[in-house]
Design a protein around this motif. Structure first.
Motif, PDB file in Angstrom:
ATOM      1  N   ASP A 342       0.839  -1.197   0.000  1.00  0.00           N
ATOM      2  CA  ASP A 342       0.000   0.000   0.000  1.00  0.00           C
ATOM      3  C   ASP A 342       0.879   1.255   0.000  1.00  0.00           C
ATOM      4  O   ASP A 342       1.437   1.623   1.037  1.00  0.00           O
ATOM      5  CB  ASP A 342      -0.907  -0.010   1.234  1.00  0.00           C
ATOM      6  CG  ASP A 342      -1.926   1.124   1.211  1.00  0.00           C
ATOM      7  OD1 ASP A 342      -1.836   1.976   0.291  1.00  0.00           O
ATOM      8  OD2 ASP A 342      -2.788   1.160   2.088  1.00  0.00           O
ATOM      9  N   MET A 344       0.020   4.189   0.051  1.00  0.00           N
ATOM     10  CA  MET A 344      -0.559   5.245   0.883  1.00  0.00           C
ATOM     11  C   MET A 344      -0.357   4.959   2.362  1.00  0.00           C
ATOM     12  O   MET A 344      -0.738   5.750   3.199  1.00  0.00           O
ATOM     13  CB  MET A 344      -2.044   5.368   0.591  1.00  0.00           C
ATOM     14  CG  MET A 344      -2.242   5.606  -0.833  1.00  0.00           C
ATOM     15  SD  MET A 344      -2.979   6.961  -1.469  1.00  0.00           S
ATOM     16  CE  MET A 344      -4.418   6.177  -2.065  1.00  0.00           C
ATOM     17  N   ASN A 345       0.211   3.799   2.658  1.00  0.00           N
ATOM     18  CA  ASN A 345       0.449   3.447   4.058  1.00  0.00           C
ATOM     19  C   ASN A 345       1.876   2.909   4.203  1.00  0.00           C
ATOM     20  O   ASN A 345       2.091   1.752   4.578  1.00  0.00           O
ATOM     21  CB  ASN A 345      -0.597   2.416   4.515  1.00  0.00           C
ATOM     22  CG  ASN A 345      -0.517   2.140   6.010  1.00  0.00           C
ATOM     23  OD1 ASN A 345       0.085   2.912   6.771  1.00  0.00           O
ATOM     24  ND2 ASN A 345      -1.095   1.033   6.436  1.00  0.00           N
ATOM     25  N   ASP A 346       2.838   3.767   3.853  1.00  0.00           N
ATOM     26  CA  ASP A 346       4.266   3.467   4.027  1.00  0.00           C
ATOM     27  C   ASP A 346       4.700   2.159   3.339  1.00  0.00           C
ATOM     28  O   ASP A 346       5.582   1.466   3.815  1.00  0.00           O
ATOM     29  CB  ASP A 346       4.597   3.416   5.525  1.00  0.00           C
ATOM     30  CG  ASP A 346       6.102   3.591   5.777  1.00  0.00           C
ATOM     31  OD1 ASP A 346       6.769   4.227   4.941  1.00  0.00           O
ATOM     32  OD2 ASP A 346       6.602   3.040   6.773  1.00  0.00           O
ATOM     33  N   SER A 350       0.170  -5.644   1.477  1.00  0.00           N
ATOM     34  CA  SER A 350      -1.290  -5.642   1.389  1.00  0.00           C
ATOM     35  C   SER A 350      -1.736  -7.066   1.067  1.00  0.00           C
ATOM     36  O   SER A 350      -1.690  -7.501  -0.080  1.00  0.00           O
ATOM     37  CB  SER A 350      -1.740  -4.678   0.285  1.00  0.00           C
ATOM     38  OG  SER A 350      -3.133  -4.732   0.109  1.00  0.00           O
ATOM     39  N   GLN A 415      -4.030  -3.630  -2.458  1.00  0.00           N
ATOM     40  CA  GLN A 415      -3.347  -2.407  -2.894  1.00  0.00           C
ATOM     41  C   GLN A 415      -2.033  -2.796  -3.563  1.00  0.00           C
ATOM     42  O   GLN A 415      -1.422  -3.795  -3.192  1.00  0.00           O
ATOM     43  CB  GLN A 415      -3.043  -1.497  -1.682  1.00  0.00           C
ATOM     44  CG  GLN A 415      -4.273  -1.061  -0.907  1.00  0.00           C
ATOM     45  CD  GLN A 415      -5.247  -0.284  -1.760  1.00  0.00           C
ATOM     46  OE1 GLN A 415      -4.866   0.574  -2.544  1.00  0.00           O
ATOM     47  NE2 GLN A 415      -6.531  -0.607  -1.623  1.00  0.00           N
ATOM     48  N   ALA A 446       2.127  10.337   0.561  1.00  0.00           N
ATOM     49  CA  ALA A 446       0.874   9.627   0.304  1.00  0.00           C
ATOM     50  C   ALA A 446      -0.263  10.584  -0.046  1.00  0.00           C
ATOM     51  O   ALA A 446      -1.126  10.266  -0.864  1.00  0.00           O
ATOM     52  CB  ALA A 446       0.506   8.790   1.524  1.00  0.00           C
ATOM     53  N   LYS A 450      -2.798  10.445  -3.181  1.00  0.00           N
ATOM     54  CA  LYS A 450      -4.243  10.370  -2.954  1.00  0.00           C
ATOM     55  C   LYS A 450      -4.969  11.443  -3.779  1.00  0.00           C
ATOM     56  O   LYS A 450      -5.975  11.164  -4.437  1.00  0.00           O
ATOM     57  CB  LYS A 450      -4.522  10.575  -1.454  1.00  0.00           C
ATOM     58  CG  LYS A 450      -5.953  10.271  -1.058  1.00  0.00           C
ATOM     59  CD  LYS A 450      -6.145  10.463   0.432  1.00  0.00           C
ATOM     60  CE  LYS A 450      -7.607  10.269   0.789  1.00  0.00           C
ATOM     61  NZ  LYS A 450      -7.908  10.666   2.161  1.00  0.00           N
TER      62      LYS A 450
END
Length: 479
Positions: A342, A344-346, A350, A415, A446, A450
């Motif tokens: 992911d 968007m999450n470091d 996923s 992701q 991130a 986004k």
């Protein structure tokens, strides 16, 4: 050589099997419980279960894999990358049992497997190296004195390391002790060896590596360079060939240095010599990877060779069929590692189910893939699903093709790094070639990704709405 066992899984297992098949060689797959229905198992001529899902109960069981090879009258083992590919004991055990290990001899794996032993071997050839220590350190006080002498920022690296593990950049003295402790504990957890070494951190550097191939007749080739500067957590995610910053003179110097590194350990087969390259056109030896690299497809595309076929031929004792002067760079290639992570999450893994999994197709697009729709992503292994590779006559064309290919790659359920890849390939710093290993730190966050994804979704919705109204007009037209 009539039968090869591929001691690996996923896309690299299939990649090796495709070349073996082309050469008329039968293949054997090995698999863990969770991989029993995996594509590489179906692709092989024969497949054997070797253990439960965790890699230390399956893909890392060298002796068990050799037992399987012997039982099935296998002539050679190809280790792929990861798992046992750089395990000198495994290479030696295979040879002891009369099975060819498609890779270098155990001695070369041992020398280059220790970053300090590698530096020792290379030193006598006058190859430039980053200023640093020439021995392993565990004692923190000694390490601190060394770091102060070299001058901050410094880089702490696990001696037995790789893949970004046991590696820490330390900007100032006050952070040294905590970062040293973390590097040691990470090195112990990953490699069972807490020894680290310290070198000067070269800021604004690029990570450039040279592909080499050596036979048993004294011939060593360099197949140009790959640019691997786009990384997260010191691990590569985007690669290209050739680099857009090397002059022909520097390329030749680096290639010849890589050949000397191979000769320093009596190398055999495919290997990669990694260098740091700074803004002043200086390059420094980093390490040698004694295996096929994840990013080998970009080299294949610009040089027109099949590296796996060359590996197999060299392992069979054949002399290299081409000379250095026969090789030339044609076109440009890009690779994006498609990880189930992911962005968007470091970039955390996923895990999930591939509800939708459709590959892009088209001229100049290659996907080295190991998954299919409906599969689960196992938690036990590296989260790479596939490698998306594009090839064009120019760098610009390869980039445009990549953006198109990313848009055509449909994945739902997990992701992936596809949106991050698109962010990079459309970023001005990447397009202009003015980037280094700090790209992610300098340009990516991130929230930006986004916002870009939200804008794209909005544009896609407007296009769909416009199309809907156009369709309505057509429906309403009188007969």
């Amino acid at each position: 050589m009539k039968k090869i066992l591929v001691a690996n899984r996923g896309e690299i297992a299939i990649r090796v099997m495709k070349t073996a098949q082309k050469m008329g060689i039968k293949t054997v797959a090995v698999y863990s419980t969770i991989d029993r229905n995996a594509p590489h198992v179906k692709f092989a001529d024969e497949a054997v279960w070797i253990g439960e899902s965790p890699s230390n109960q399956s893909y890392l069981l060298g002796s068990k894999i050799i037992e399987v090879a012997k039982a099935l009258n296998v002539d050679a083992i190809h280790p792929g990358y990861g798992f046992l590919s750089e395990n000198a004991d495994f290479a030696q055990e295979a040879e002891r049992n009369g099975i060819i290990f498609i890779g270098p001899k155990a001695k070369a794996i041992e020398i280059m497997g220790s970053k300090l032993a590698a530096k020792d071997a290379v030193m006598k050839y006058n190859i430039p190296m980053v200023p640093g220590v020439d021995h392993a350190i565990i004692d923190i006080d000694e390490a601190k004195k060394t770091a102060t002498t070299i001058g901050f920022p410094i880089l702490i690296k696990a001696s037995a390391g790789g893949g970004g593990k046991g590696m820490r950049v330390v900007e100032k003295e006050s952070d040294f002790e905590s970062q040293m402790n973390r590097a040691i504990s990470e090195a112990v957890a990953a490699f069972g060896d807490g020894s680290v070494f310290i070198e000067k951190y070269v800021a604004s550097s690029r990570h450039i590596e040279i592909q080499i191939m050596a036979d048993s007749h004294g011939n060593v080739l360099y197949l140009f360079e790959r640019e691997c500067s786009i990384q997260r957590r010191h691990q590569k995610v985007i690669e290209e060939a050739p680099s857009c910053v090397l002059s022909p003179e520097t390329r030749k110097k680096m290639g010849e240095a890589a050949v000397l590194v191979a000769k320093s350990c009596d190398y055999l087969g495919a290997g990669t010599v990694e260098f740091l390259y700074d803004e002043n056109d200086n390059f420094y030896f980093l390490e040698m990877n004694t295996r096929l690299q994840v990013e080998h497809p970009v080299t294949e595309l610009i040089s027109g060779v099949d590296l796996v076929e060359m590996q197999i031929r060299v392992a069979r004792g054949e002399a290299l069929a081409i000379k250095q002067e026969d090789l030339e760079i044609k076109g440009h290639a890009m690779e994006l590692r498609v990880y189930a992570e992911d962005p968007m999450n470091d970039f955390l893994p996923s895990v999930g189910h591939l509800d939708v999994y459709q590959l892009p197709v088209g001229e100049g697009i290659r996907v080295d893939n190991g998954f299919e729709q409906g599969m689960d992503i196992p938690i036990y292994y590296d989260p790479m699903l596939a490698k998306l590779i594009t090839y064009g006559e120019t760098r610009e064309e390869a980039i445009q093709l990549m953006v198109k290919a990313i848009d055509g790659y449909k994945i739902e359920g997990v992701q992936t790094t596809l949106p991050f890849g698109k962010f990079v390939f459309e970023h001005e710093a990447f397009l202009s070639g003015h980037f280094d290993t700090n790209f992610v730190k300098k340009f990516y966050n991130a929230d930006m990704l986004k916002n870009l994804m939200e804008q794209e979704a909005e544009i896609a919705a407007l296009i769909a709405l416009k199309q809907y109204f156009e369709d309505q007009k057509i429906i309403r037209l009188p007969n």
